[in-house]
Design a protein around this motif. Structure first.
Motif, short mmCIF file in Angstrom:
data_model
loop_
_atom_site.label_atom_id
_atom_site.label_comp_id
_atom_site.label_asym_id
_atom_site.label_seq_id
_atom_site.Cartn_x
_atom_site.Cartn_y
_atom_site.Cartn_z
N ASP A 136 -52.35 6.44 14.87
CA ASP A 136 -53.42 6.21 15.85
C ASP A 136 -54.01 4.81 15.66
O ASP A 136 -55.14 4.55 16.06
CB ASP A 136 -54.50 7.29 15.66
N ILE A 137 -53.25 3.94 15.01
CA ILE A 137 -53.74 2.58 14.73
C ILE A 137 -53.65 1.75 16.01
O ILE A 137 -52.59 1.68 16.64
CB ILE A 137 -52.92 1.93 13.60
N LYS A 138 -54.77 1.14 16.39
CA LYS A 138 -54.79 0.38 17.66
C LYS A 138 -54.51 -1.12 17.44
O LYS A 138 -53.93 -1.77 18.29
CB LYS A 138 -56.15 0.52 18.35
N ALA A 139 -55.02 -1.66 16.30
CA ALA A 139 -54.86 -3.10 16.03
C ALA A 139 -53.60 -3.32 15.21
O ALA A 139 -53.35 -2.59 14.25
CB ALA A 139 -56.07 -3.62 15.28
N LEU A 140 -52.82 -4.29 15.58
CA LEU A 140 -51.51 -4.51 14.96
C LEU A 140 -51.57 -5.49 13.79
O LEU A 140 -52.11 -6.57 13.93
CB LEU A 140 -50.55 -5.04 16.02
N GLY A 141 -50.95 -5.09 12.68
CA GLY A 141 -50.59 -5.93 11.55
C GLY A 141 -51.70 -6.67 10.87
O GLY A 141 -52.85 -6.37 11.09
N PRO A 142 -51.28 -7.64 10.01
CA PRO A 142 -49.93 -8.18 9.82
C PRO A 142 -48.97 -7.18 9.20
O PRO A 142 -49.38 -6.37 8.37
CB PRO A 142 -50.15 -9.39 8.90
N CYS A 143 -47.71 -7.26 9.62
CA CYS A 143 -46.69 -6.31 9.18
C CYS A 143 -45.47 -7.04 8.63
O CYS A 143 -45.25 -8.20 8.93
CB CYS A 143 -46.23 -5.45 10.35
N ASP A 144 -44.69 -6.31 7.86
CA ASP A 144 -43.41 -6.85 7.38
C ASP A 144 -42.36 -6.74 8.47
O ASP A 144 -41.55 -7.64 8.65
CB ASP A 144 -42.95 -6.07 6.14
N VAL A 145 -42.36 -5.61 9.17
CA VAL A 145 -41.29 -5.34 10.14
C VAL A 145 -41.88 -4.78 11.44
O VAL A 145 -42.79 -3.94 11.40
CB VAL A 145 -40.30 -4.29 9.57
N GLY A 146 -41.37 -5.25 12.56
CA GLY A 146 -41.71 -4.66 13.86
C GLY A 146 -40.43 -4.12 14.47
O GLY A 146 -39.44 -4.85 14.62
N LEU A 147 -40.42 -2.84 14.77
CA LEU A 147 -39.27 -2.22 15.44
C LEU A 147 -39.64 -2.07 16.91
O LEU A 147 -40.61 -1.37 17.24
CB LEU A 147 -38.98 -0.83 14.85
N VAL A 148 -38.90 -2.73 17.79
CA VAL A 148 -39.25 -2.72 19.21
C VAL A 148 -38.17 -2.02 20.02
O VAL A 148 -37.02 -2.45 20.03
CB VAL A 148 -39.48 -4.14 19.75
N GLU A 149 -38.56 -0.94 20.67
CA GLU A 149 -37.67 -0.19 21.57
C GLU A 149 -38.03 -0.59 23.01
O GLU A 149 -39.19 -0.78 23.33
CB GLU A 149 -37.93 1.32 21.37
N GLY A 150 -37.02 -0.67 23.87
CA GLY A 150 -37.28 -0.93 25.28
C GLY A 150 -37.25 -2.41 25.61
O GLY A 150 -37.57 -3.26 24.78
N LEU A 199 -47.23 -10.31 20.81
CA LEU A 199 -48.12 -9.91 19.72
C LEU A 199 -47.30 -9.42 18.52
O LEU A 199 -47.57 -9.79 17.37
CB LEU A 199 -49.06 -8.79 20.22
N PHE A 200 -46.29 -8.61 18.78
CA PHE A 200 -45.43 -8.12 17.69
C PHE A 200 -44.75 -9.30 17.00
O PHE A 200 -44.65 -9.33 15.78
CB PHE A 200 -44.39 -7.12 18.23
N ARG A 201 -44.27 -10.25 17.78
CA ARG A 201 -43.60 -11.41 17.19
C ARG A 201 -44.57 -12.20 16.29
O ARG A 201 -44.21 -12.67 15.20
CB ARG A 201 -43.03 -12.30 18.29
N ALA A 202 -45.80 -12.32 16.75
CA ALA A 202 -46.78 -13.10 16.00
C ALA A 202 -47.23 -12.38 14.72
O ALA A 202 -47.52 -13.03 13.71
CB ALA A 202 -48.00 -13.38 16.88
N ARG A 203 -47.24 -11.07 14.72
CA ARG A 203 -47.82 -10.33 13.58
C ARG A 203 -46.79 -9.67 12.68
O ARG A 203 -47.17 -9.07 11.67
CB ARG A 203 -48.77 -9.24 14.12
N CYS A 204 -45.51 -9.72 13.04
CA CYS A 204 -44.47 -9.08 12.21
C CYS A 204 -43.53 -10.16 11.67
O CYS A 204 -43.02 -10.97 12.44
CB CYS A 204 -43.67 -8.07 13.01
N LYS A 205 -43.30 -10.13 10.35
CA LYS A 205 -42.41 -11.14 9.76
C LYS A 205 -40.99 -10.98 10.30
O LYS A 205 -40.32 -11.96 10.57
CB LYS A 205 -42.38 -10.96 8.23
#
Ligand code: SF4
Length: 185
Positions: A50-64, A77-83
């Motif tokens: 239920d987390i609304k704010a993203l990262g920073p993260c090690d990995v972003g898995l993007v479907e679609g 946003l995923f690109r900016a916050r996921c290594k």
């Protein structure tokens, strides 16, 4: 007494853009192996949390793939916050089945669906609330907008392929797909 340091857990975010959630379901198909994985990784923003704010993260898995303006915003946003950014599944890699609409005119599609379709109420009109993201003229793959680090083909990729990718990233290895696991259907 020196406290025992727990190994750092890989922080993973996931999202479905113009996807069907099938790739997420395939991740869940990892089944009981999710338990040992959960000791080495933790989910950040994801349909699983239920987390609304993203990262920073090690990995972003993007479907679609990308079918509307919000998809593009979320992908950036995923690109900016996921290594490390992973395009998971056919839709993320090449637009997938939703990209079949690229042969058609988006304006005409909307008219057919919201105005001309049999069974619509007489006062049916085109959705125009500014809260709704505008559709893109064409469906795009992720790599057309941001740099993608890894690709996991399949519709969806198998649970084994997703497990192998996550295991490699947890162990700090470069993921190499087992040729037997590579599929595009
Ligand atoms: S690749 Fe297949 S399973 Fe994954 S989101 Fe697209 S249609 Fe669904």
């Amino acid at each position: 007494m020196t406290p025992i340091e727990e190994p750092r857990r890989l922080r993973v975010a996931t999202v479905s853009l113009a996807g069907c959630f099938g790739c997420h379901m395939s991740l869940l198909d990892i089944d009981e192996r999710l338990f040992p994985l959960a000791e080495r990784m933790v989910f950040d923003r994801s349909p699983f949390t239920d987390i609304k704010a993203l990262g920073p993260c090690d990995v972003g898995l993007v479907e679609g793939g990308l079918c509307n303006s919000e998809n593009v915003q979320v992908l950036r946003l995923f690109r900016a916050r996921c290594k490390v950014l992973v395009a998971v599944g056919a839709c993320a890699i090449n637009g997938g089945l939703p990209a079949q609409r690229n042969a058609l005119d988006i304006g005409q599609i909307l008219v057919e669906v919201y105005r001309n379709r049999p069974g619509l109420a007489a006062d049916s009109s085109m959705p125009s609330d500014p809260e709704l993201p505008l559709p893109l003229a064409q469906v795009h793959a992720l790599h057309e907008v941001v740099h993608v680090d890894h690709y996991l083909p399949g519709c969806p990729p198998s649970a084994d392929a997703i497990y192998a990718l996550l295991s490699a990233l947890i162990e700090g290895r470069t993921p190499h797909a087992d040729p037997a696991e590579i599929r595009f259907d």
